[in-house]
Motif scaffolding. Structure first.
Motif, PDB file in Angstrom:
ATOM      1  N   LYS A   1      30.734 -22.431   8.752  1.00  0.00           N
ATOM      2  CA  LYS A   1      30.712 -21.461   7.669  1.00  0.00           C
ATOM      3  C   LYS A   1      31.758 -20.373   7.876  1.00  0.00           C
ATOM      4  O   LYS A   1      32.371 -19.896   6.939  1.00  0.00           O
TER       5      LYS A   1
ATOM      6  N   THR B   1      19.701 -27.271  16.700  1.00  0.00           N
ATOM      7  CA  THR B   1      19.313 -26.895  15.348  1.00  0.00           C
ATOM      8  C   THR B   1      18.924 -25.426  15.362  1.00  0.00           C
ATOM      9  O   THR B   1      18.115 -24.996  16.183  1.00  0.00           O
ATOM     10  N   PHE B   2      19.522 -24.678  14.463  1.00  0.00           N
ATOM     11  CA  PHE B   2      19.315 -23.229  14.402  1.00  0.00           C
ATOM     12  C   PHE B   2      18.404 -22.863  13.236  1.00  0.00           C
ATOM     13  O   PHE B   2      18.122 -23.692  12.367  1.00  0.00           O
ATOM     14  N   ASP B   3      17.982 -21.607  13.221  1.00  0.00           N
ATOM     15  CA  ASP B   3      17.118 -21.104  12.146  1.00  0.00           C
ATOM     16  C   ASP B   3      17.924 -20.677  10.926  1.00  0.00           C
ATOM     17  O   ASP B   3      17.360 -20.216   9.942  1.00  0.00           O
ATOM     18  N   TYR B   4      19.221 -20.808  10.993  1.00  0.00           N
ATOM     19  CA  TYR B   4      20.096 -20.360   9.921  1.00  0.00           C
ATOM     20  C   TYR B   4      21.223 -21.382   9.736  1.00  0.00           C
ATOM     21  O   TYR B   4      21.513 -22.169  10.631  1.00  0.00           O
ATOM     22  N   ASP B   5      21.840 -21.365   8.569  1.00  0.00           N
ATOM     23  CA  ASP B   5      22.951 -22.278   8.295  1.00  0.00           C
ATOM     24  C   ASP B   5      24.180 -21.845   9.097  1.00  0.00           C
ATOM     25  O   ASP B   5      24.567 -20.677   9.071  1.00  0.00           O
ATOM     26  N   VAL B   6      24.767 -22.797   9.808  1.00  0.00           N
ATOM     27  CA  VAL B   6      25.986 -22.522  10.575  1.00  0.00           C
ATOM     28  C   VAL B   6      27.207 -23.109   9.889  1.00  0.00           C
ATOM     29  O   VAL B   6      28.339 -22.799  10.251  1.00  0.00           O
TER      30      VAL B   6
ATOM     31  N   PRO C   1      24.308 -27.541   3.057  1.00  0.00           N
ATOM     32  CA  PRO C   1      24.178 -26.585   4.164  1.00  0.00           C
ATOM     33  C   PRO C   1      23.583 -27.264   5.389  1.00  0.00           C
ATOM     34  O   PRO C   1      22.713 -28.125   5.279  1.00  0.00           O
ATOM     35  N   SER C   2      24.066 -26.881   6.561  1.00  0.00           N
ATOM     36  CA  SER C   2      23.588 -27.481   7.803  1.00  0.00           C
ATOM     37  C   SER C   2      23.258 -26.415   8.834  1.00  0.00           C
ATOM     38  O   SER C   2      23.976 -25.428   8.973  1.00  0.00           O
ATOM     39  N   LYS C   3      22.199 -26.662   9.554  1.00  0.00           N
ATOM     40  CA  LYS C   3      21.764 -25.797  10.639  1.00  0.00           C
ATOM     41  C   LYS C   3      21.992 -26.463  11.993  1.00  0.00           C
ATOM     42  O   LYS C   3      21.531 -25.985  13.011  1.00  0.00           O
ATOM     43  N   THR C   4      22.696 -27.601  11.981  1.00  0.00           N
ATOM     44  CA  THR C   4      22.787 -28.435  13.172  1.00  0.00           C
ATOM     45  C   THR C   4      24.231 -28.593  13.654  1.00  0.00           C
ATOM     46  O   THR C   4      25.139 -28.783  12.848  1.00  0.00           O
TER      47      THR C   4
END
Length: 144
Positions: free
Chosen positions: A60, A96-101, A114-117
């Protein structure tokens, strides 16, 4: 190259890795300049869509790549230390995060999702390759 062949040195290896990751220029010992640089890890949407391989992804924001990578390495420092005393050539992690990276794209025409991984792959050096301090380097860090 850092010597990591004596199992009694595992704690020293872990401490050295930790020290290096917390130092200001940690990336110089985990990336070999002729293989991958931090700037090469950041891909924008256009570059991701131009990829020959799908699915592909992009971050992002370019500014988060370096810190995110360092935090992933810190989180897995015990696993990395253990791996250094084993014969396997590659070590792969998925986070895997708690937010989109970033975003994932399944084909050049598909919409971005969108991905969090992210995935992180470490690779041991071959004998004929330029030596890094720890005998391995980050071969991939990217959004999936």
């Amino acid at each position: 190259m850092f010597v990591m062949t004596n199992p009694t040195n595992k704690e020293k290896v872990r401490e050295a890795l930790l020290r290096e990751l917390l130092a200001g220029k940690w990336e110089t010992n985990f990336f070999a300049d002729y293989r991958v640089l931090i700037d090469d890890l950041y891909e924008n949407e256009e570059k991701a869509r131009a990829s020959f391989f799908f699915p592909t992804g992009f971050f992002k924001d370019k500014d988060i790549v370096k810190e995110l990578c360092k935090n992933c390495l810190l989180e897995k420092i015990d696993d990395i230390t253990e791996w250094l005393f084993k014969p396997s050539r590659f070590l792969r992690f998925k986070f895997t995060f708690d937010y989109d990276v970033g975003f994932s794209i399944s084909s050049a025409d598909a919409e971005k999702t969108p991905s969090k991984t992210v995935t992180l792959v470490l690779r041991r050096e071959k004998k004929d390759e330029k030596s890094t301090k720890f005998g391995f380097y980050i071969s991939l860090f990217g959004v999936v």
